[in-house]
Structures are given as C-alpha cells and as structure tokens.
Design a protein around this motif. Structure first.
Motif, short mmCIF file in Angstrom:
data_model
loop_
_atom_site.label_atom_id
_atom_site.label_comp_id
_atom_site.label_asym_id
_atom_site.label_seq_id
_atom_site.Cartn_x
_atom_site.Cartn_y
_atom_site.Cartn_z
N THR A 4 0.85 -1.18 0.00
CA THR A 4 0.00 0.00 0.00
C THR A 4 0.89 1.23 0.00
O THR A 4 1.65 1.45 0.92
CB THR A 4 -0.91 0.00 1.24
N VAL A 5 0.80 1.98 -1.04
CA VAL A 5 1.61 3.19 -1.13
C VAL A 5 0.68 4.39 -1.24
O VAL A 5 -0.16 4.44 -2.12
CB VAL A 5 2.55 3.14 -2.36
N ALA A 16 -8.96 4.58 -0.90
CA ALA A 16 -8.21 4.29 -2.12
C ALA A 16 -9.24 4.12 -3.22
O ALA A 16 -10.43 4.10 -2.96
CB ALA A 16 -7.38 3.02 -1.95
N VAL A 17 -8.75 3.97 -4.45
CA VAL A 17 -9.68 3.86 -5.56
C VAL A 17 -10.59 2.64 -5.37
O VAL A 17 -11.74 2.63 -5.77
CB VAL A 17 -8.95 3.81 -6.92
N ILE B 148 -0.83 -0.54 -11.34
CA ILE B 148 -2.15 -0.06 -10.93
C ILE B 148 -2.32 -0.21 -9.42
O ILE B 148 -2.77 0.71 -8.73
CB ILE B 148 -3.28 -0.83 -11.67
N ARG B 149 -1.90 -1.39 -8.91
CA ARG B 149 -2.01 -1.61 -7.46
C ARG B 149 -1.21 -0.56 -6.70
O ARG B 149 -1.67 -0.01 -5.70
CB ARG B 149 -1.52 -3.01 -7.09
N THR B 150 -0.02 -0.26 -7.17
CA THR B 150 0.83 0.73 -6.50
C THR B 150 0.19 2.12 -6.57
O THR B 150 0.10 2.82 -5.57
CB THR B 150 2.22 0.77 -7.16
N PHE B 152 -2.85 3.01 -6.89
CA PHE B 152 -4.13 3.20 -6.22
C PHE B 152 -4.20 2.58 -4.83
O PHE B 152 -5.26 2.54 -4.22
CB PHE B 152 -5.26 2.64 -7.09
N GLY B 153 -3.08 2.08 -4.36
CA GLY B 153 -3.08 1.51 -3.01
C GLY B 153 -4.04 0.34 -2.88
O GLY B 153 -4.79 0.23 -1.92
#
Lengths: 285, 173
Positions: A4-5, A16-17, B148-150, B152-153
């Motif tokens: 998680t950044v 988050a999105v 994408i994961r990075t 958008f967390g």
C-alpha cells in the motif's frame, strides 16, 4: 504481498480507488480501451469480478467504435532451424477507419499448414456483442477478445456442419449458434446453446411456407451469405440476381418467420447496403 | 461563491431575489452553508429537479453526503460552468482551460479526487463526473496490474488459483 503506497497527505484516511462505490469504479473502467481492461483483470479480486460481469462487458463493447474485422495469417518464421516448420500467427485485427490503424483483437500461434491442400484452417464465423465465434482446425470456439476468455463450442461439428449465425437469445443471457447440416435431400437447420452440448433441429419442422421456399433457393445458390444483426435479429440480404427479399431470423421465436421486401430506390441510390426501416411494424410476407 | 451562517445566507438570498436572480443555499454535512446562484446550482441534475419541482428552495438543500471541503470545490466547478457563457470559441476555450487546471490540481490529491467524483455522482453533475472519471481512467490506462495496485493503493488478494486462471487466459494472447 500486500503493498500500500499513499502520498503523505492521503495517509490520514484509508480511501483508495478500491473504496469507490462499485457503480463509479465500473463507470471508470468502462472508459478504458480493451487492452487496459485485460490488465485490470489481474489487479485484485474485486476488479476481476467486475470485469467478468456480462453487463459490464456488454456496456464496454457498446462504447467501442464499430470496426471492420480482418483476419490474417502471418509467417513469423521458424523458432528452430533444425525443424523445417514455419511458425504462423493467426490474427484477427480491427481496422479503425478514422486513424487508419490496426488493433489486435485475437491472435494465436500455430504451425505451418499446407495451403495447397485446403483453405486456411482458421475462420471467423460470426460475431455478436463483442464475442467472436472462430475456429481453428475445425475446432469451434467462442472468444471474448477483451477478457481473452475462450470456450469450446460443440455442437456444431464443423466436419459436417456449417455455421450460419450467432445471436443472444432474448434476455436469457444465452448465446446460440444457428447452423445447417447437409444430409441427402437438403440442409437441415439446427440451433445449439453455447455450453449446453445439445442441439435442436428447427427445420424442416418449420411450418413457414415462405421459409421453405427461401431455404430451397438458398440451397440452390449453395451459399447463405453472411447475416448481420439488426435489432437483435439476424438478417440476410438478397442474393445477387436471386429473390428480392431480406430474410429475417427472429432470435426470440427462433423462426425465420418473415421476409421483407427490398425497397429498390434505397438500394439503388445508395449502394451502401443500408436499408430502410426503423419501424417495429415490419411488413410480413 | 459566498459562505456564511444560515442567516447571512438567507439575507443574501433575499437580496438576490430582488435583483431578479435567485440564490440557493447548499449545506454540507458539517452544517456549513454555501450560497450559490441558481444557474450554478442547476449544474446539478439532482438539485435542478428539486428546484423545478418547487421544492424547499427557501430552506436550502442539506447535502448529508458531502463535506465542506469537497462541496467548496464542487461549487467552484459549478460557478464556472453555470455562471459563464459558452457561446463563442473564446468562451469555450476559457472553460476548457478552467477544466484542465481544475482537474490537474485535483489529480495531485487522489483521495480528494475520489471525494469530488463521489459528490459529482451523488449530485448528478454530468460534466464534472465525466472530467473526474476520465482523469482516473487516464491514470489506469497503460499501466500493468502491479503499477495499478501501487498507484491506487490496492491490496493484492488474488489466490494462486485466480492467478492460474488469468495466466491461462493470457496464453491465448
């Protein structure tokens, strides 16, 4: 391997999105090109589920511009010099007439075939709702090029059956293949629901006289030209020099129940094969 | 855009009525009142239909799903699009430039961008919703699943089996 950044500013809350309501996230993903949809499918469970949803895929397909599909076989050379086999790329590509660009829709690699023996072993038979019905070496598959999901379709058996069309049956969310089989006296027509493994004969049990006449003529011409889907029904344009009727296959009743007279003025003046009506009150023949 | 207590808002409302242009009060979930022109408020289909139905224009509209910070930003968009003309080429270019700057600023703060997107959805402000969703879509476009994961967390929660399935699909590339 959770990762998680967030920017420092965003750390104060967990939003988050992925926390956006599904309806909004779905609206966002609908804006993406097919290639991005494919990558979104591998992001997380929720995104995979969302992009597997039939309603989503239909909505996404409807937002894509209509494009002409072309099929190619490309020689990409041999991977192994010792084997005297060429490797071939079988491709379906969409042509964008605005940008003059080709976009890859489906592609798979196979080994060489002897083109002197028969036609290409690779054929696109029909399309509906962004799905392609295509075959390679007589194996028929229904493919969604956006998600790259493939499903083997049987029957029909392409050794003796010829595919006529693909359609979605009413609102039952089933896809059905219409095909015919040549046996003795003439073609017998069948319908098979994709995934059911079963077939149902719809002709010669039909009661429609006009249909019988048309099928007989279609047989004479030994070709059923490619139908197109319009208002969910399959339509055939008249054969050149043949009868002057457009034949409609009602995909709800599953009967080619009526024929339409072609209005010559329209057909003559613009030769773009577009035809006239938007009126549900079709003229029944 | 004017902000103030409910009483001040009512006064401003009355004043505007006299001059022929109605003012409308929008209240955030923190109880903060925002007074906007009717033209600005009508950017929201939700408010537009309530106004046209002769609803509680005088009492104002409480918006329990929108906080003050978000509402202020949403109103900034509505003011620009509701109060300014877009007839000439120059006027349209000015609005397009406003949109570009507006979204660039929002894009720098993703969490806030999502808040504004949700508010635009809730209030049915079509132009703003299209602007924010397109911005988020542009961020996704061209990125690999990992990127994408990075960006958008998003937590990785696919099982080995899911992965196998996806890989299987990919081999048909």
């Amino acid at each position: 391997m959770a990762e998680t950044v967030r920017l420092p500013e965003q750390r104060r809350r967990p939003l988050a999105v992925a926390n956006l309501p599904e309806e909004i996230l779905s609206e966002i993903l609908l804006l993406l090109p097919p290639k991005s949809i494919l990558w979104c499918r591998a992001v997380c469970k929720a995104w995979h589920a969302m992009t597997s949803d039939r309603a989503f895929l239909l909505a996404h397909h409807r937002r894509q511009p209509p494009q002409r599909l072309l099929t190619f076989v490309r020689d990409v050379g041999s991977h192994d010099d010792n084997l005297n086999l060429d490797v071939l790329d079988y491709c379906v590509e969409a042509v964008d007439f605005c940008t003059h660009q080709f976009r890859s829709v489906a592609r798979f690699t196979g080994q060489d075939y002897d083109c002197s023996l028969e036609d290409s072993p690779f054929t696109v038979h029909a399309s509906c709702d962004g799905l392609l019905l295509l075959s390679h070496n007589k194996y028929l598959h229904l493919c969604n090029p956006t998600t790259r999901q493939w499903l083997w379709v049987f029957p029909p058996a392409l050794q003796h059956d010829s595919v006529v069309g693909l359609y979605s049956h009413g609102h039952s969310s089933e896809y059905r293949v219409l095909y015919y089989r040549e046996i003795g006296l003439g073609p017998e027509f069948y319908i098979s629901t994709v995934g059911s493994g079963k077939e149902r004969s719809i002709w010669p049990h039909s009661s429609s006289a006009s249909l019988r006449k048309w099928l007989a003529k279609g047989k004479e011409a030994t070709q059923f030209n490619e139908p197109f889907l319009f208002h969910g029904n399959l339509h055939w344009l008249p054969h050149l020099g043949g009868q002057n009727k457009i034949v409609v296959f009602d995909t709800l009743d599953e009967e080619p129940s009526y024929q339409l007279d072609v209005i010559y003025g329209v057909m003559e003046s613009n030769r773009n094969r577009s035809y006239y009506h938007d009126d549900p009150e079709l003229q029944h023949a | 855009m004017a902000t103030g207590s409910g009483a001040a808002a009512a006064a401003a409302d009355a004043e505007e009525k006299e001059s022929g242009s109605r003012m409308i009060t929008l209240t955030s979930n923190e109880g903060k009142a925002f007074v906007v022109t009717e033209a600005s408020a009508r950017q929201s289909a939700t408010i537009r239909s309530m106004v046209d139905d002769g609803g509680c224009v005088d009492k104002g509209f409480p918006l329990p799903n929108v906080d003050s910070k978000t509402l202020a930003r949403v109103i900034q968009y509505c003011d620009e699009h509701g109060n300014k003309e877009a007839h000439t080429v120059d006027e349209r270019a000015a609005l397009a430039k406003f949109d570009k700057d507006f979204i660039a600023e929002l894009d720098a703060d993703k969490a806030f961008l999502y808040d504004v997107t949700m508010a635009a959805n809730y209030l049915h402000i079509q132009g703003l919703f299209a602007l924010t969703t397109q911005c988020i879509a542009d961020t996704i476009k061209g990125k690999t699943p990992e990127e994408i994961r990075t960006a958008f967390g998003i937590e990785y929660d696919l099982t080995a089996q899911d992965e196998e399935e996806i890989k299987e699909e990919d081999t048909h590339a």
